[in-house]
Motif scaffolding. Structure first.
Motif, PDB file in Angstrom:
ATOM      1  N   UNK A 148       5.030  13.524  -7.725  1.00 54.88           N
ATOM      2  CA  UNK A 148       4.114  12.566  -8.344  1.00 54.88           C
ATOM      3  C   UNK A 148       4.883  11.320  -8.755  1.00 54.88           C
ATOM      4  N   UNK A 149       4.292  10.159  -8.462  1.00 54.24           N
ATOM      5  CA  UNK A 149       4.938   8.874  -8.724  1.00 54.24           C
ATOM      6  C   UNK A 149       4.203   8.133  -9.828  1.00 54.24           C
ATOM      7  N   UNK A 150       4.973   7.549 -10.723  1.00 55.93           N
ATOM      8  CA  UNK A 150       4.411   6.650 -11.749  1.00 55.93           C
ATOM      9  C   UNK A 150       5.263   5.391 -11.798  1.00 55.93           C
ATOM     10  N   UNK A 151       4.607   4.264 -11.878  1.00 58.41           N
ATOM     11  CA  UNK A 151       5.303   2.984 -11.962  1.00 58.41           C
ATOM     12  C   UNK A 151       5.212   2.228 -10.648  1.00 58.41           C
ATOM     13  N   UNK A 152       4.928   0.958 -10.748  1.00 61.98           N
ATOM     14  CA  UNK A 152       4.760   0.139  -9.557  1.00 61.98           C
ATOM     15  C   UNK A 152       6.057   0.033  -8.765  1.00 61.98           C
ATOM     16  N   UNK A 153       5.961   0.316  -7.470  1.00 64.32           N
ATOM     17  CA  UNK A 153       7.110   0.193  -6.572  1.00 64.32           C
ATOM     18  C   UNK A 153       6.628  -0.376  -5.247  1.00 64.32           C
ATOM     19  N   UNK A 154       7.303  -1.405  -4.771  1.00 65.57           N
ATOM     20  CA  UNK A 154       6.838  -2.124  -3.585  1.00 65.57           C
ATOM     21  C   UNK A 154       6.790  -1.255  -2.330  1.00 65.57           C
ATOM     22  N   UNK A 155       7.550  -0.182  -2.306  1.00 65.48           N
ATOM     23  CA  UNK A 155       7.599   0.662  -1.108  1.00 65.48           C
ATOM     24  C   UNK A 155       6.607   1.828  -1.143  1.00 65.48           C
TER      25      UNK A 155
END
Length: 350
Positions: A175-182
């Motif tokens: 699970x991902x949290x936080x804006x990341x361009x990729x």
């Protein structure tokens, strides 16, 4: 985007009820450590975690229509905990704009963990996420048209306002949290399930947790986050964390266990390096934490097995390895590492 979770609809409050929800703790591979100034629970870098199978919080939320003054009682493992109330009241205050119906009820919260509280195994993540899921079940009763996707997304959004990493505990898997361009769909307001290809080796990972110290931390994670605001190495840390996320995307795709291990161990040690170079500085590791880390390095070199450690904000150690190697590794853990810890929790990555 915040307005997406706000409904102007006037709710019809006409019943009492009891809701029980379970939510798992998680262990971050790329660490979230530091928040944007003057913003509530907005991360300074993206993070990614595994949710953990045997490490969870169960929350039972009883609610009844308020007749006079608001009341809240909290029980943890069967004992009333008035010390928990201020944090929950702050949480309710933060989410009241998005859940106006909360003002119409009195609440009793009963909760328990399958692991030690406040010892660095993300108890706030599982507890706040389980509470957020309960609250969204109330909303579902009030607005029957709510879809599951929206319910989980808003639960993640709400959980974040109680504990940042709690937003990642709403979902299983990576699970991902936080804006990341990729990472398509990643953002600072709620978590998403990792959207890209994962090599099969990373879908069946074991997490064995060594409880080095069961006592509550003297310095809570919330205080540690605050110390990042004026940290001399903070900007470089945030930059490197986002670079490490790019590296991890490639690693997860091709199934490179060795590079995976190097990356998560480096992230864990970087987190603790930031803690030890804060002002004021402090150390969460205990002597036996270091003993375990050195033993893992020695064992890995001699056995050529794929076992790697990571640490959260505490003294306890997570050992990650593929399920295919469990029989050999778990035997070694009990024979060589049990001496250094209070207990061992055998879990797995959902």
């Amino acid at each position: 985007m915040k307005s997406f979770f706000f409904k102007k609809k006037k709710y019809s409050i006409d019943s009492n009820g009891v809701i029980t929800r379970k939510s798992h703790s998680n262990i971050a591979l790329i660490k979230y450590w530091g928040k944007h100034k003057n913003k509530i629970q907005i991360p300074s870098n993206s993070s990614i975690s595994y949710s953990l199978g045997e490490v969870y919080t169960v929350t039972r939320l009883s609610y009844e229509i308020k007749k006079r003054n608001f009341s809240l009682r909290v029980f943890f493992s069967g004992k009333e905990k008035t010390s928990f109330i201020p944090k929950i009241l702050e949480f309710f205050h933060r989410i009241s704009f998005y859940c106006s119906y909360l003002r119409d009820f009195n609440f009793i919260i009963e909760t328990y963990n399958t692991f030690p509280h406040s010892s660095g195994i993300a108890s706030s993540a599982s507890s706040m996420s389980s509470l957020a899921l309960c609250i969204m079940e109330i909303e579902k009763k009030l607005v029957s048209s709510l879809k599951k996707d929206f319910l989980l997304k808003k639960a993640s959004f709400l959980a974040r306002l109680g504990s940042g990493s709690a937003c990642r505990s709403i979902y299983p898997g990576l699970v991902v949290w936080g804006s990341h361009q990729s990472i398509k769909g990643s953002n600072n307001l709620y978590a998403i399930q990792y959207p890209y290809k994962i090599h099969p080796i990373f879908t069946k990972m074991v997490d064995t947790i060594l409880i080095i110290d069961e006592t509550p931390k003297k310095i809570l994670s919330s205080k540690g986050h605050q110390l990042m605001k004026n940290h001399p190495y903070a900007k470089e840390r945030f930059k490197n964390a986002n670079k490490n996320m790019d590296r991890l995307i490639s690693i997860l795709k091709i199934g490179d266990l060795q590079e995976f291990g190097k990356l998560i161990e480096h992230e864990a040690l970087t987190l603790h390096a930031m803690i030890m170079t804060s002002r004021p500085y402090f150390i969460w590791m205990k002597p036996n934490t270091l003993n375990v880390l050195h033993n893992v390095w020695d064992f890995r070199m001699q056995s050529k097995k794929n076992i790697y450690f990571t640490l959260d904000a505490g003294a306890n150690v997570h050992l990650l390895y593929p399920i295919q190697e469990k029989k050999y590794i778990i035997k070694w853990i009990y024979s060589d590492l049990f001496f250094y810890c209070k207990k061992i929790i055998e879990s797995f990555c959902l």
